[in-house]
Enzyme design. Structure first.
Site, PDB file in Angstrom:
ATOM      1  N   LYS A 171       0.853  -1.205   0.000  1.00 24.62           N
ATOM      2  CA  LYS A 171       0.000   0.000   0.000  1.00 24.62           C
ATOM      3  C   LYS A 171       0.883   1.247   0.000  1.00 24.62           C
ATOM      4  O   LYS A 171       2.083   1.168   0.283  1.00 24.62           O
ATOM      5  CB  LYS A 171      -0.931  -0.028   1.210  1.00 24.62           C
ATOM      6  CG  LYS A 171      -0.212   0.017   2.547  1.00 24.62           C
ATOM      7  CD  LYS A 171      -1.153  -0.304   3.696  1.00 24.62           C
ATOM      8  CE  LYS A 171      -0.414  -0.276   5.016  1.00 24.62           C
ATOM      9  NZ  LYS A 171      -1.253  -0.781   6.121  1.00 24.62           N
ATOM     10  N   TYR A 174      17.603  28.506  10.564  1.00 27.03           N
ATOM     11  CA  TYR A 174      16.447  29.267  11.056  1.00 27.03           C
ATOM     12  C   TYR A 174      16.358  29.213  12.576  1.00 27.03           C
ATOM     13  O   TYR A 174      16.515  28.149  13.181  1.00 27.03           O
ATOM     14  CB  TYR A 174      15.158  28.712  10.452  1.00 27.03           C
ATOM     15  CG  TYR A 174      15.013  29.031   8.989  1.00 27.03           C
ATOM     16  CD1 TYR A 174      14.810  30.347   8.565  1.00 27.03           C
ATOM     17  CD2 TYR A 174      15.089  28.028   8.031  1.00 27.03           C
ATOM     18  CE1 TYR A 174      14.682  30.647   7.208  1.00 27.03           C
ATOM     19  CE2 TYR A 174      14.952  28.311   6.672  1.00 27.03           C
ATOM     20  CZ  TYR A 174      14.745  29.628   6.276  1.00 27.03           C
ATOM     21  OH  TYR A 174      14.626  29.922   4.949  1.00 27.03           O
TER      22      TYR A 174
HETATM   23  C1  LIG Z   1      -0.550  -1.904   6.669  1.00 29.04           C
HETATM   24  C2  LIG Z   1      -1.204  -3.181   7.012  1.00 29.04           C
HETATM   25  C3  LIG Z   1      -0.449  -4.336   7.214  1.00 29.04           C
HETATM   26  C4  LIG Z   1       1.061  -4.326   7.240  1.00 29.04           C
HETATM   27  O1  LIG Z   1       1.503  -3.713   8.421  1.00 29.04           O
HETATM   28  P1  LIG Z   1       3.078  -3.670   8.777  1.00 29.04           P
HETATM   29  O2  LIG Z   1       3.110  -3.160  10.159  1.00 29.04           O
HETATM   30  O3  LIG Z   1       3.697  -2.745   7.801  1.00 29.04           O
HETATM   31  O4  LIG Z   1       3.563  -5.055   8.623  1.00 29.04           O
HETATM   32  C5  LIG Z   1      -1.123  -5.516   7.449  1.00 29.04           C
HETATM   33  N1  LIG Z   1      -2.481  -5.548   7.485  1.00 29.04           N
HETATM   34  C6  LIG Z   1      -3.237  -4.437   7.310  1.00 29.04           C
HETATM   35  C7  LIG Z   1      -4.710  -4.532   7.389  1.00 29.04           C
HETATM   36  C8  LIG Z   1      -2.636  -3.226   7.078  1.00 29.04           C
HETATM   37  O5  LIG Z   1      -3.382  -2.135   6.903  1.00 29.04           O
END
Ligand SMILES: *Cc1c(COP(=O)(O)O)cnc(C)c1O
Length: 356
Positions: free
Chosen positions: A35, A253
């Site tokens: 994702k 800054y």
């Molecule tokens: C993002 C996500 C994962 C993976 O999570 P990680 O901590 O990156 O391993 C697994 N399941 C769902 C439903 C997620 O949204």
């Protein structure tokens, strides 16, 4: 010559990390979570390296379609499911597996006209209170879905809010087991933390994300240092300016850093508009020409500043690793009050990316 900043994606590290995740859960099939454009690495840059996976999980329909158009035949899972009934036509056309977390989605599946049944992941709320059916509703939802001609294979899915600790999974596992009682259901529960640390959560499919990219699910690199994970992304740039400070001189800054004595400062072509965290305090580790040093002063939009005291040989053009093999992204994130996930995802589009 263009600006010297570059992000490099190491395909051998991705392959290696997938193997590490597989070894941690040798009896389960594995969704590689890609994702958010593969946690900022780019789906198109990682998909071949991760091709040994059993499926890709994500949530953006366009990213799912991209995978299909690139010829990916194995399963694709939509972690947040479909957002509107009209999308079922697209799920049907591209043969996407969908999570189902609400009653309206069951009704939409009942009414849809599909060319073939869709595989679904029934999402239960095991205590995180984001998406999913309450444990007491799971049986009813399962039976409703099972009765639909439009539904093919079904899997029970849950997600842990605190899989970094053993206590974090006890109560969710109790709820999941109670909800699954009497259902002959395959299960998919484990994110990266549960994949690495809780074999009792593995079941049929695990869903690691962050470990594939070589960072820690807990946000602390020490927690995975012995697991053999390798950073898949490195961010590097060069020193483009040198300043010699006298005692009391400020840098950047707000003059948030002032020299205590004579000090050589390197100015690096990397700032928060590249994705480096603006909250990184003075002292955040940086690697220059093979030597560890640290930032001083505020991170600007396009530049940040380093203490060159430990590296007198460094000068204009010296290579600087902001994160990668030597400076773990988790260390930069931790110093800045965030996690490696956020830094990866925030890599700015203006940073050129190379694949090695
Ligand atoms: C993002 C996500 C994962 C993976 O999570 P990680 O901590 O990156 O391993 C697994 N399941 C769902 C439903 C997620 O949204």
């Amino acid at each position: 010559m263009s600006r010297p900043i570059v992000a490099a994606i190491d395909t051998s590290a991705l392959r290696h990390n997938l193997a590490v995740a597989r070894q941690a859960a040798p009896h389960s099939r594995l969704w590689s979570v890609v994702k958010a454009n593969a946690y900022g690495h780019g789906i198109d840059r990682v998909r071949e390296s991760l091709a040994e996976t059993d499926g890709f999980a994500l949530l953006d329909l366009n990213e799912a379609i991209l995978l299909r158009e690139r010829g990916w035949k194995k399963p694709v899972l939509l972690l947040e499911g479909f957002f509107h009934a009209s999308e079922l036509e697209i799920l049907d056309r591209y043969r996407l597996t969908t999570s189902v977390h609400s009653n309206w989605q069951i009704q939409a599946l009942a009414k849809a006209r599909l060319s073939a049944p869709l595989d679904i992941y029934l999402k239960m709320n095991s205590g995180m209170n984001r998406l999913g059916f309450q444990p007491g509703q799971v049986n009813q939802a399962w039976q409703s879905l099972r009765a639909l001609q439009n539904v093919g294979e079904m899997t029970l899915m849950a997600h842990f809010a605190e899989a970094e600790s053993r206590e974090g999974i006890v109560e969710p596992m109790r709820r999941i087991n109670a909800a699954a009682e009497g259902l002959d259901c395959p299960r998919s529960l484990a994110n990266s933390a549960a994949t690495l640390w809780h074999p009792e959560t593995h079941f049929n499919w695990v869903r690691p994300g962050i470990v594939l990219y070589g960072a820690s699910p807990s946000g602390r690199w020490q927690d995975v240092a012995s697991s053999g994970l390798r950073p898949a992304m490195s961010l590097s740039s060069e020193i483009i300016g040198i300043q010699r400070l006298k005692s009391g001189d400020g840098v950047g800054y707000g003059a948030r850093y002032r020299a205590a004595g004579e000090q050589r400062i390197g100015v690096v072509a990397c700032g928060y508009a590249d994705g480096y965290p603006r909250h990184a305090p003075s002292g955040t580790p940086v690697w220059v020409d093979g030597v560890m040093t640290h930032t001083v002063g505020a991170v600007s939009m396009d530049m940040l500043t380093l203490d060159l005291t430990p590296c007198p040989q460094a000068g204009i053009g010296s290579r600087v690793e902001l994160w990668g093999d030597n400076v773990k992204i988790d260390e930069v994130a931790y110093a800045s009050g965030t996690v490696g996930y956020e830094l990866m995802c925030a890599l700015a589009p203006r940073v050129p990316v190379t694949v090695i």
